[in-house]
Design a protein around this motif. Structure first.
Motif, PDB file in Angstrom:
ATOM      1  N   ARG A 284       9.757  -0.124  -8.095  1.00  0.00           N
ATOM      2  CA  ARG A 284       9.237   0.510  -6.888  1.00  0.00           C
ATOM      3  C   ARG A 284       8.641   1.851  -7.286  1.00  0.00           C
ATOM      4  NH1 ARG A 284      12.643   2.050  -1.370  1.00  0.00           N
ATOM      5  NH2 ARG A 284      11.285   3.752  -0.702  1.00  0.00           N
ATOM      6  N   SER A 291       4.698   3.787  -0.937  1.00  0.00           N
ATOM      7  CA  SER A 291       5.400   3.015  -1.952  1.00  0.00           C
ATOM      8  C   SER A 291       4.610   1.759  -2.291  1.00  0.00           C
ATOM      9  CB  SER A 291       6.805   2.617  -1.465  1.00  0.00           C
ATOM     10  OG  SER A 291       7.583   3.752  -1.149  1.00  0.00           O
ATOM     11  N   TRP A 292       4.594   1.397  -3.580  1.00  0.00           N
ATOM     12  CA  TRP A 292       3.936   0.174  -4.002  1.00  0.00           C
ATOM     13  C   TRP A 292       4.692  -0.390  -5.192  1.00  0.00           C
ATOM     14  CZ3 TRP A 292       1.745   5.021  -4.075  1.00  0.00           C
ATOM     15  CH2 TRP A 292       1.498   5.601  -5.328  1.00  0.00           C
ATOM     16  N   VAL A 293       4.141  -1.436  -5.804  1.00  0.00           N
ATOM     17  CA  VAL A 293       4.849  -2.205  -6.815  1.00  0.00           C
ATOM     18  C   VAL A 293       4.323  -1.876  -8.205  1.00  0.00           C
ATOM     19  CG1 VAL A 293       5.413  -4.532  -7.630  1.00  0.00           C
ATOM     20  CG2 VAL A 293       5.259  -4.070  -5.180  1.00  0.00           C
ATOM     21  N   SER A 308       1.381  -3.421  -2.620  1.00  0.00           N
ATOM     22  CA  SER A 308       2.446  -4.242  -2.046  1.00  0.00           C
ATOM     23  C   SER A 308       1.968  -4.861  -0.750  1.00  0.00           C
ATOM     24  CB  SER A 308       3.689  -3.383  -1.797  1.00  0.00           C
ATOM     25  OG  SER A 308       3.382  -2.297  -0.943  1.00  0.00           O
ATOM     26  N   TRP A 312       6.244  -4.587   3.314  1.00  0.00           N
ATOM     27  CA  TRP A 312       7.208  -4.872   2.244  1.00  0.00           C
ATOM     28  C   TRP A 312       8.505  -4.116   2.488  1.00  0.00           C
ATOM     29  CZ3 TRP A 312       7.462  -1.785  -2.838  1.00  0.00           C
ATOM     30  CH2 TRP A 312       8.436  -2.336  -3.686  1.00  0.00           C
ATOM     31  N   ALA A 314      10.624  -2.267   0.981  1.00  0.00           N
ATOM     32  CA  ALA A 314      10.415  -1.574  -0.293  1.00  0.00           C
ATOM     33  C   ALA A 314      11.685  -1.502  -1.123  1.00  0.00           C
ATOM     34  CB  ALA A 314       9.869  -0.171  -0.038  1.00  0.00           C
ATOM     35  N   GLY A 317      13.171  -7.604  -3.957  1.00  0.00           N
ATOM     36  CA  GLY A 317      12.359  -8.684  -4.494  1.00  0.00           C
ATOM     37  C   GLY A 317      13.080  -9.379  -5.622  1.00  0.00           C
ATOM     38  N   LEU A 327       8.201 -10.994  -3.001  1.00  0.00           N
ATOM     39  CA  LEU A 327       8.504  -9.771  -2.264  1.00  0.00           C
ATOM     40  C   LEU A 327       8.683 -10.084  -0.781  1.00  0.00           C
ATOM     41  CD1 LEU A 327       5.851  -7.395  -3.903  1.00  0.00           C
ATOM     42  CD2 LEU A 327       8.281  -7.585  -4.469  1.00  0.00           C
ATOM     43  N   TYR A 329       8.783  -9.305   3.189  1.00  0.00           N
ATOM     44  CA  TYR A 329       8.100  -8.351   4.055  1.00  0.00           C
ATOM     45  C   TYR A 329       8.293  -8.759   5.510  1.00  0.00           C
ATOM     46  CZ  TYR A 329       4.303 -11.788   4.571  1.00  0.00           C
ATOM     47  OH  TYR A 329       3.566 -12.924   4.845  1.00  0.00           O
TER      48      TYR A 329
END
Length: 378
Positions: A284, A291-293, A308, A312, A314, A317, A327, A329
């Motif tokens: 993360r 926030s993203w992957v 993401s 998601w 966050a 996953g 993931l 969501y």
């Protein structure tokens, strides 16, 4: 490996606002507190079918925001509530149009268990899928409780000197548990707890005597460990990797320290037996923009960053053995979704820049039944 999402982003994009999310070790079920405001309830997700679906598990009264939930491999959901200062446990399950509840008992302090207990925290789902454990930190010791899966309700299985946090399973049977322990005012050190030997504690990780060394994730198939330590940069935790039972040093890749962002690992690709450097790790990435992957593996030496899915949850996953990251969501339009991200093709890599720290006693002894002498690291 799976993880729990404790905080999830929400805003004006239509995403739901979940509070907690946990996934079973086999990836079949998940659970969270759903709803909003004063109308919270437990919700179970089924993830191993053709399409994911959610089953609400409301009761006559809404749940409190600090209620903890944990899915079991049989589809039931363990719920932990604070009641009159004690921690009470029940199993929830769907039964027709209603929610069934099986009380398991409560954990309190004092000789008769009726007194208030310090904050009790559920540990990640056990690999066996049937047992559930929790820790309660006291003034000088940490109690380890079996709160589901026992014969007579919650039972204390170990008392560990010091204050323990974290919680990572080291094997596929639910025998070996890693905790991050602080003794008195000393540094934090990861230790291994053998649940089949009365909670016997052995050292697991020590980079330097003064450094805080925490275990964040472990993959039993490959032995890959993801470690947080301030050994290379005192006062600031860095993300590194090592191999369980190896004498090689922990490495701290520069790519896992992006500028103006924090990275937290939450899942490791399973099935890569004895191939730790080939395991993909999901991270993360948190920054001012949200926030993203992130995706990374030791052989790539580069952090791949991907968008993401909308909504998601966050930090939650799981990987498939084929290196597809799934993931969960939730949005207003899709209250239960599961997106799949494949690893993109990697461009040519620059020469690696890696920091190493010695010594690194990542002990193999706890997993083989041997017990090293106290204070002696391998």
């Amino acid at each position: 490996m799976t993880a729990c999402a404790i905080e999830a982003a929400a805003g004006n994009d239509g995403a739901a606002r979940p509070t907690k999310f946990m996934i079973t070790a086999n990836g079949a079920y998940a659970a969270r507190l759903a709803g909003s405001g004063d109308a919270l309830y437990a919700e179970r997700w089924t993830l191993d079918g053709p399409e994911p679906y959610a089953v609400p598990l409301p009761l006559d009264q809404p749940e409190e925001p600090d209620t903890q939930v944990l899915p079991l491999a049989d589809g039931r959901v363990l719920i932990c509530r604070r009641v009159a200062g004690r921690q009470a446990f029940s199993l929830l399950y769907p039964t027709g149009p209603r929610t069934g509840e099986l009380p398991l008992g409560a954990v309190g302090s004092g000789a008769d268990g009726s007194g208030p207990v310090a904050e009790l925290r559920l540990l990640p789902p056990s690999p066996d899928g049937t047992c559930a454990y929790a820790t309660a930190v006291g003034p000088d010791t940490t109690e380890l409780w079996l709160v589901a899966g026992g014969a007579f309700g919650p039972e204390r299985v170990a008392e560990i000197k010091g204050a323990c946090t974290g919680g990572v399973w080291l094997d596929r049977t639910g025998r070996m548990l890693a905790l991050d322990r602080r003794l008195d005012d000393g540094p934090v050190k990861a230790v291994a707890v053998d649940l089949e030997r009365g909670g016997e504690v052995t050292p697991l990780l020590q980079i330097t005597e003064e450094s805080d060394d925490r275990l964040l994730l472990a993959d039993p198939d490959s032995g890959l460990l993801m470690i947080g330590s301030d050994a290379p940069s005192p006062g600031r935790e860095r993300l590194g990797w090592g191999v369980l039972g190896s004498t090689r040093p922990v490495r701290f890749p520069e790519c896992l320290r992006p500028v103006d962002a924090d990275v937290t690992p939450f899942a490791v690709q399973p099935g890569q037996v004895l191939l730790p450097e080939s395991c993909w790790v999901a991270l993360r990435v948190d920054a001012g923009a949200g926030s993203w992957v992130g995706m990374w593996r030791p052989t790539s030496r580069r952090l791949l960053q991907l968008a993401s899915p909308l909504g998601w949850l966050a930090g939650a996953g799981l990987w498939t053995p084929e290196a597809v990251l799934r993931l969960p969501y939730a949005t207003d339009g899709v209250p239960c979704g599961l997106a799949g991200l494949e690893v993109p093709e990697e461009p040519p890599e620059p020469a690696p820049v890696v920091e190493v720290c010695r010594p690194v006693p990542l002990q193999q002894a706890p997993l083989t039944g041997a017990s090293p002498r106290p204070g002696k690291a391998r």
